[in-house]
Design a protein around this motif. Sequence first.
Motif, PDB file in Angstrom:
ATOM      1  N   LYS A 147       3.505   2.819  -0.846  1.00 37.54           N
ATOM      2  CA  LYS A 147       3.689   3.013  -2.286  1.00 37.54           C
ATOM      3  C   LYS A 147       3.813   4.493  -2.634  1.00 37.54           C
ATOM      4  O   LYS A 147       4.587   4.876  -3.514  1.00 37.54           O
ATOM      5  CB  LYS A 147       2.528   2.378  -3.060  1.00 37.54           C
ATOM      6  N   LYS A 148       3.065   5.325  -1.946  1.00 32.22           N
ATOM      7  CA  LYS A 148       3.116   6.756  -2.222  1.00 32.22           C
ATOM      8  C   LYS A 148       4.402   7.400  -1.715  1.00 32.22           C
ATOM      9  O   LYS A 148       4.911   8.345  -2.322  1.00 32.22           O
ATOM     10  CB  LYS A 148       1.920   7.466  -1.563  1.00 32.22           C
ATOM     11  N   ARG A 149       4.948   6.872  -0.611  1.00 33.40           N
ATOM     12  CA  ARG A 149       5.941   7.653   0.114  1.00 33.40           C
ATOM     13  C   ARG A 149       7.300   6.989   0.317  1.00 33.40           C
ATOM     14  O   ARG A 149       8.266   7.674   0.648  1.00 33.40           O
ATOM     15  CB  ARG A 149       5.360   8.044   1.476  1.00 33.40           C
ATOM     16  N   SER A 150       7.408   5.678   0.142  1.00 34.22           N
ATOM     17  CA  SER A 150       8.692   5.026   0.448  1.00 34.22           C
ATOM     18  C   SER A 150       9.650   5.006  -0.734  1.00 34.22           C
ATOM     19  O   SER A 150      10.864   4.888  -0.551  1.00 34.22           O
ATOM     20  CB  SER A 150       8.463   3.592   0.928  1.00 34.22           C
ATOM     21  N   TYR A 151       9.108   5.082  -1.944  1.00 33.74           N
ATOM     22  CA  TYR A 151       9.909   5.007  -3.176  1.00 33.74           C
ATOM     23  C   TYR A 151      10.666   3.686  -3.287  1.00 33.74           C
ATOM     24  O   TYR A 151      11.750   3.625  -3.878  1.00 33.74           O
ATOM     25  CB  TYR A 151      10.874   6.194  -3.282  1.00 33.74           C
ATOM     26  N   LYS A 152      10.087   2.648  -2.703  1.00 34.49           N
ATOM     27  CA  LYS A 152      10.630   1.300  -2.794  1.00 34.49           C
ATOM     28  C   LYS A 152       9.524   0.346  -3.222  1.00 34.49           C
ATOM     29  O   LYS A 152       8.337   0.622  -2.992  1.00 34.49           O
ATOM     30  CB  LYS A 152      11.193   0.845  -1.434  1.00 34.49           C
ATOM     31  N   PRO A 153       9.865  -0.791  -3.832  1.00 32.20           N
ATOM     32  CA  PRO A 153       8.836  -1.795  -4.120  1.00 32.20           C
ATOM     33  C   PRO A 153       8.146  -2.229  -2.823  1.00 32.20           C
ATOM     34  O   PRO A 153       8.809  -2.469  -1.810  1.00 32.20           O
ATOM     35  CB  PRO A 153       9.620  -2.941  -4.751  1.00 32.20           C
ATOM     36  N   VAL A 154       6.826  -2.336  -2.879  1.00 29.09           N
ATOM     37  CA  VAL A 154       6.027  -2.592  -1.681  1.00 29.09           C
ATOM     38  C   VAL A 154       5.351  -3.954  -1.777  1.00 29.09           C
ATOM     39  O   VAL A 154       4.809  -4.332  -2.827  1.00 29.09           O
ATOM     40  CB  VAL A 154       4.957  -1.496  -1.491  1.00 29.09           C
ATOM     41  N   THR A 155       5.363  -4.676  -0.665  1.00 29.22           N
ATOM     42  CA  THR A 155       4.714  -5.974  -0.588  1.00 29.22           C
ATOM     43  C   THR A 155       3.997  -6.102   0.751  1.00 29.22           C
ATOM     44  O   THR A 155       3.979  -5.177   1.567  1.00 29.22           O
ATOM     45  CB  THR A 155       5.743  -7.109  -0.772  1.00 29.22           C
ATOM     46  N   TYR A 156       3.390  -7.251   0.962  1.00 30.36           N
ATOM     47  CA  TYR A 156       2.853  -7.647   2.261  1.00 30.36           C
ATOM     48  C   TYR A 156       3.097  -9.143   2.377  1.00 30.36           C
ATOM     49  O   TYR A 156       2.960  -9.884   1.390  1.00 30.36           O
ATOM     50  CB  TYR A 156       1.362  -7.328   2.377  1.00 30.36           C
ATOM     51  N   CYS A 157       3.462  -9.609   3.574  1.00 32.63           N
ATOM     52  CA  CYS A 157       3.888 -10.997   3.767  1.00 32.63           C
ATOM     53  C   CYS A 157       2.854 -11.769   4.582  1.00 32.63           C
ATOM     54  O   CYS A 157       2.544 -11.383   5.719  1.00 32.63           O
ATOM     55  CB  CYS A 157       5.229 -11.034   4.498  1.00 32.63           C
ATOM     56  N   ASP A 158       2.341 -12.860   4.003  1.00 28.88           N
ATOM     57  CA  ASP A 158       1.380 -13.668   4.760  1.00 28.88           C
ATOM     58  C   ASP A 158       1.301 -15.079   4.197  1.00 28.88           C
ATOM     59  O   ASP A 158       1.785 -15.371   3.098  1.00 28.88           O
ATOM     60  CB  ASP A 158      -0.010 -13.025   4.762  1.00 28.88           C
ATOM     61  N   ASN A 159       0.651 -15.920   4.993  1.00 28.81           N
ATOM     62  CA  ASN A 159       0.487 -17.326   4.652  1.00 28.81           C
ATOM     63  C   ASN A 159      -0.252 -17.489   3.330  1.00 28.81           C
ATOM     64  O   ASN A 159      -1.163 -16.722   3.009  1.00 28.81           O
ATOM     65  CB  ASN A 159      -0.281 -18.017   5.781  1.00 28.81           C
ATOM     66  N   VAL A 160       0.131 -18.509   2.607  1.00 19.08           N
ATOM     67  CA  VAL A 160      -0.408 -18.737   1.268  1.00 19.08           C
ATOM     68  C   VAL A 160      -1.934 -18.801   1.257  1.00 19.08           C
ATOM     69  O   VAL A 160      -2.579 -18.320   0.321  1.00 19.08           O
ATOM     70  CB  VAL A 160       0.206 -20.023   0.660  1.00 19.08           C
ATOM     71  N   HIS A 161      -2.547 -19.340   2.306  1.00 15.13           N
ATOM     72  CA  HIS A 161      -4.000 -19.541   2.315  1.00 15.13           C
ATOM     73  C   HIS A 161      -4.776 -18.224   2.281  1.00 15.13           C
ATOM     74  O   HIS A 161      -5.888 -18.173   1.747  1.00 15.13           O
ATOM     75  CB  HIS A 161      -4.405 -20.344   3.553  1.00 15.13           C
ATOM     76  N   TYR A 162      -4.212 -17.170   2.846  1.00 14.92           N
ATOM     77  CA  TYR A 162      -4.962 -15.918   2.994  1.00 14.92           C
ATOM     78  C   TYR A 162      -4.967 -15.066   1.731  1.00 14.92           C
ATOM     79  O   TYR A 162      -5.739 -14.113   1.632  1.00 14.92           O
ATOM     80  CB  TYR A 162      -4.422 -15.135   4.197  1.00 14.92           C
ATOM     81  N   TRP A 163      -4.122 -15.422   0.775  1.00 15.24           N
ATOM     82  CA  TRP A 163      -4.112 -14.671  -0.481  1.00 15.24           C
ATOM     83  C   TRP A 163      -5.277 -15.053  -1.386  1.00 15.24           C
ATOM     84  O   TRP A 163      -5.598 -14.325  -2.327  1.00 15.24           O
ATOM     85  CB  TRP A 163      -2.787 -14.882  -1.209  1.00 15.24           C
ATOM     86  N   LYS A 164      -5.935 -16.151  -1.110  1.00 13.72           N
ATOM     87  CA  LYS A 164      -7.044 -16.588  -1.966  1.00 13.72           C
ATOM     88  C   LYS A 164      -8.248 -15.666  -1.838  1.00 13.72           C
ATOM     89  O   LYS A 164      -8.827 -15.240  -2.855  1.00 13.72           O
ATOM     90  CB  LYS A 164      -7.445 -18.019  -1.610  1.00 13.72           C
ATOM     91  N   ASP A 165      -8.656 -15.352  -0.599  1.00 17.46           N
ATOM     92  CA  ASP A 165      -9.875 -14.577  -0.381  1.00 17.46           C
ATOM     93  C   ASP A 165      -9.636 -13.283   0.390  1.00 17.46           C
ATOM     94  O   ASP A 165     -10.041 -12.209  -0.043  1.00 17.46           O
ATOM     95  CB  ASP A 165     -10.910 -15.423   0.374  1.00 17.46           C
ATOM     96  N   HIS A 166      -8.966 -13.379   1.530  1.00 18.66           N
ATOM     97  CA  HIS A 166      -8.839 -12.237   2.430  1.00 18.66           C
ATOM     98  C   HIS A 166      -8.054 -11.077   1.827  1.00 18.66           C
ATOM     99  O   HIS A 166      -8.314  -9.910   2.156  1.00 18.66           O
ATOM    100  CB  HIS A 166      -8.148 -12.662   3.732  1.00 18.66           C
ATOM    101  N   LEU A 167      -7.099 -11.382   0.974  1.00 20.84           N
ATOM    102  CA  LEU A 167      -6.116 -10.374   0.565  1.00 20.84           C
ATOM    103  C   LEU A 167      -6.187 -10.028  -0.922  1.00 20.84           C
ATOM    104  O   LEU A 167      -5.199  -9.577  -1.500  1.00 20.84           O
ATOM    105  CB  LEU A 167      -4.706 -10.867   0.923  1.00 20.84           C
ATOM    106  N   LYS A 168      -7.348 -10.199  -1.529  1.00 18.30           N
ATOM    107  CA  LYS A 168      -7.460  -9.916  -2.961  1.00 18.30           C
ATOM    108  C   LYS A 168      -7.119  -8.464  -3.288  1.00 18.30           C
ATOM    109  O   LYS A 168      -6.375  -8.183  -4.237  1.00 18.30           O
ATOM    110  CB  LYS A 168      -8.873 -10.243  -3.448  1.00 18.30           C
ATOM    111  N   GLU A 169      -7.677  -7.531  -2.526  1.00 22.24           N
ATOM    112  CA  GLU A 169      -7.401  -6.118  -2.795  1.00 22.24           C
ATOM    113  C   GLU A 169      -5.944  -5.777  -2.506  1.00 22.24           C
ATOM    114  O   GLU A 169      -5.328  -4.985  -3.229  1.00 22.24           O
ATOM    115  CB  GLU A 169      -8.327  -5.232  -1.963  1.00 22.24           C
TER     116      GLU A 169
END
Length: 304
Positions: free
Chosen positions: A152-174
């Motif tokens: 986010k600081k350095r690429s000047y492009k929209p930033v994401t992370y790709c993972d299975n739907v289940h892990y967005w509930k708890d593991h990936l909140k931040e």
Amino acid sequence: MIFPYGKARCYSGYREGQNPMDRLYPSDEEIIEDLKILEKDFDYIRMYDASAYTLRTLELIRAHQINLKVMLTMNLLGEMSNPDCSWGGKFTTSEIAKNIENNQDELEKVILYAHQFKDEVISVSAGNESVPEWNENLVSPGRVLYFVKELKKRSYKPVTYCDNVHYWKDHLKEVAEAVDFISIHLYPVWEGKGVPEAIDGVISGYHYIKSLYPNKEVIITETGWPTKSNHFQIQSHIANEHNQKIFNSVIDTWSEKEKVTCFFFEAFDETWKGSEDPFEPEKHWGYYDERRKPKAIKQTLVHV
């Protein structure tokens, strides 16, 4: 929209005798053939590392004025041992140190490509399924968050992370709070679902993540259906071109109606993946087979 709606496909163009582990990459002619096939139907492709193959693909898109935009994805190596992984994931201290160094290099390359190919790169991802406990290349959510922040600081492009739907509930909140948009993977077929239940599973999975993060844009960066299976995890009788055609076509129609970008996995069959068994399902998710022969999905689409 941060990520404008478009038709999208995951792209890994390795053919017989080629694979990323040995750095045996497709030729320029093969890459151009693939890109010209894909630009007829799709707006975006997603690539999975910052290898010389990815760099050459970007160069050829520019040189040949191919009408495709690319989502770049960091390929993260394991930063800890994972004893729960049955096919690898055990590293020595020195190997972990090398992997961490590799991941930093990968970050720098993705940033460099994003700068060099401003018109060709549409977004960048801080990894792909790096957090799940089954991954042989396990990376902590905290480290994924670090890569997100650096991008986010350095690429000047929209930033994401790709993972299975289940892990967005708890593991990936931040991580979810930090990314510009959330990218989810949905594979109900791996959970033993037939086509109707799998279609419902993808749509409900998307809405579930939207309900968790109502202020975040959500796209699907992997879903699909295999056309062959050796009955390991995926029943062989449901892995066929007819079911792929129905599943992918219905999800494509839904995503277009809802303006949710969906990267279908995969553009072409990948025979280098998985075991030596030719019916290994990992090999058979393509819209085209390895010889670039179109499957049934490329014929008349099924609409709902």
